[in-house]
Design a protein around this motif. Structure first.
Motif, PDB file in Angstrom:
ATOM      1  N   VAL A  22       0.850  -1.197   0.000  1.00 29.99           N
ATOM      2  CA  VAL A  22       0.000   0.000   0.000  1.00 29.99           C
ATOM      3  C   VAL A  22       0.884   1.244   0.000  1.00 29.99           C
ATOM      4  O   VAL A  22       1.743   1.407   0.865  1.00 29.99           O
ATOM      5  N   SER A  23       0.687   2.110  -0.965  1.00 31.65           N
ATOM      6  CA  SER A  23       1.437   3.366  -1.021  1.00 31.65           C
ATOM      7  C   SER A  23       0.854   4.340  -0.005  1.00 31.65           C
ATOM      8  O   SER A  23      -0.353   4.355   0.236  1.00 31.65           O
ATOM      9  N   ILE A  24       1.705   5.143   0.595  1.00 31.84           N
ATOM     10  CA  ILE A  24       1.244   6.110   1.592  1.00 31.84           C
ATOM     11  C   ILE A  24       1.837   7.486   1.300  1.00 31.84           C
ATOM     12  O   ILE A  24       2.923   7.601   0.719  1.00 31.84           O
ATOM     13  N   VAL A  25       1.102   8.502   1.682  1.00 29.21           N
ATOM     14  CA  VAL A  25       1.569   9.884   1.586  1.00 29.21           C
ATOM     15  C   VAL A  25       1.624  10.439   3.006  1.00 29.21           C
ATOM     16  O   VAL A  25       0.603  10.509   3.686  1.00 29.21           O
TER      17      VAL A  25
ATOM     18  N   ARG B 218       4.813   2.944  -2.829  1.00 29.70           N
ATOM     19  CA  ARG B 218       5.490   4.239  -2.866  1.00 29.70           C
ATOM     20  C   ARG B 218       5.243   4.987  -1.549  1.00 29.70           C
ATOM     21  O   ARG B 218       4.124   5.023  -1.044  1.00 29.70           O
ATOM     22  N   GLN B 219       6.304   5.567  -1.026  1.00 29.78           N
ATOM     23  CA  GLN B 219       6.227   6.359   0.198  1.00 29.78           C
ATOM     24  C   GLN B 219       6.579   7.800  -0.153  1.00 29.78           C
ATOM     25  O   GLN B 219       7.704   8.103  -0.525  1.00 29.78           O
ATOM     26  N   VAL B 220       5.590   8.665  -0.038  1.00 25.73           N
ATOM     27  CA  VAL B 220       5.762  10.071  -0.406  1.00 25.73           C
ATOM     28  C   VAL B 220       5.797  10.914   0.861  1.00 25.73           C
ATOM     29  O   VAL B 220       4.929  10.784   1.734  1.00 25.73           O
ATOM     30  N   LEU B 221       6.800  11.768   0.975  1.00 25.79           N
ATOM     31  CA  LEU B 221       6.892  12.730   2.071  1.00 25.79           C
ATOM     32  C   LEU B 221       6.412  14.073   1.540  1.00 25.79           C
ATOM     33  O   LEU B 221       7.018  14.637   0.621  1.00 25.79           O
TER      34      LEU B 221
END
Length: 366
Positions: free
Chosen positions: A192-195, A224-227
């Motif tokens: 699971v991608s997280i923001v 994907r891990q977005v900061l």
């Protein structure tokens, strides 16, 4: 940050969050002012009433092997062997440290990196610091105290044998970032991608100004891990303004002379702020004094101070010159730290007679 997220929810609903309810995380490191913990409860209650969601509290105590008995058992097992030997380490000069940093920043392949580091070590002629073996009675004393207290900040300091410093800020990493990652890891493991929304502003410090508003990292499983730093270009006034629009109270510490409210007190505290903190919260000073005593008992130097030693003027080899009582005394001096400031003395007298006044670095006092 909370208001910004709610604003997005008001405008776009859950579609603004990938059709999943957002999660709000706060890390409790055990070093906060009780006023801050009360304020987090207040914000969580407000959030619950408005959205049905709440703020999740995470802690280093939740992470296996970080501050638990297993971590302390590992420390006890290695301490006797390490402390019974002479310890040698280099004290790198500024230019030498800058060369090392340049190597680490360079985009080299593993072989080139190893070669560059080897050349740097060969060229380094910085002085070697030698610590003699620790006497057996001090080793036994440290071993008797190396057990978890369940206070994350204190336990991390005891495991390191020192408090964090300006260049070794393991307090942020190990009491905040790691526990939060522990909550996010199950989602990333499932692909699971997280923001992540992070409330950092560029004008808070030179280090934060160098960061990017958006950073992205892809994990091996495709997640994907977005900061995301949505208030990166904001001023402090912008942050307080959105809070006012939502009718939220500010953390009361902002009107008590504090510019930082995460820790009580932060190792990066300003001189005047340290003085105001000590005046308003003597019980917090007592707590820090006791923590310094405990960490000193498990420190190879047999000395420990929450605040970095260079903050307080004194001899370079005086590792105890910044213990909290001496640091507070220094905070009551004028520029240069040698003479007591008469205006500061007047400020203390007025506080004793009339009570403490409202003071805000952000112009929040009427």
């Amino acid at each position: 940050m909370l208001c910004k997220a709610i604003e997005r929810m008001d405008h776009k609903g859950l579609a603004g969050f990938g059709n999943m309810p957002p999660r709000f995380l706060a890390a409790d490191n055990g070093h906060e002012n009780p006023i801050t913990l009360e304020h987090i409860d207040y914000l969580s209650s407000w959030l619950q009433q408005r959205t049905g969601l709440s703020i999740e509290i995470c802690s280093a105590n939740d992470v296996p092997g970080l501050t638990d008995e297993a971590a302390f058992a590992r420390k006890r097992a290695m301490l006797r062997e390490e402390w019974s030997k002479e310890k040698r380490r280099k004290r790198h000069r500024g230019e030498c440290s800058r060369r090392r940093e340049a190597i680490n920043r360079a985009k080299l392949d593993p072989a080139e990196l190893a070669e560059a580091k080897a050349a740097w070590r060969a060229a380094c002629d910085c002085p070697v610091m030698v610590s003699p073996p620790v006497p057996d009675d001090l080793i036994e004393q440290a071993l008797a105290h190396l057990y978890p207290t369940r206070i994350p900040f204190l336990d991390i300091a005891m495991l390191h044998g020192r408090f964090p410093g300006t260049k070794t800020r393991f307090c942020t990493d190990e009491t905040k970032l790691v526990p939060m990652m522990h909550r996010k890891q199950p989602l990333l493991a499932e692909g699971v991608s997280i923001v992540e929304w992070i409330g950092e502003r560029a004008d808070e410090s030179a280090a934060r100004a160098k960061k990017l508003p958006i950073q992205s990292k892809r994990h091996p499983n495709g997640a994907r891990q977005v900061l995301y730093r949505p208030i990166f270009r904001w001023t402090a006034a912008d942050a307080f303004a959105i809070s006012d629009r939502f009718g939220l109270r500010h953390n009361p510490l902002y009107t008590m002379g504090m510019s930082r409210v995460g820790c009580s007190t932060c190792i990066m505290v300003k001189k005047r702020e340290l003085r105001m903190w000590a005046m308003r919260f003597p019980a917090e000073v007592d707590r820090v004094r006791e923590w310094e005593r405990l960490v000193a008992l498990v420190s190879r130097r047999t000395a420990a101070s929450l605040l970095p030693a260079p903050m307080v003027p004194g001899a370079a080899d005086d590792h105890g010159r910044a213990v909290i009582d001496k640091a507070v005394e220094w905070s009551r001096t004028g520029k240069g730290g040698r003479n007591y400031d008469l205006l500061i003395e007047l400020e203390q007298r007025q506080a004793d007679e009339d009570g403490l006044f409202c003071e805000s670095e952000y112009g929040l006092c009427e």
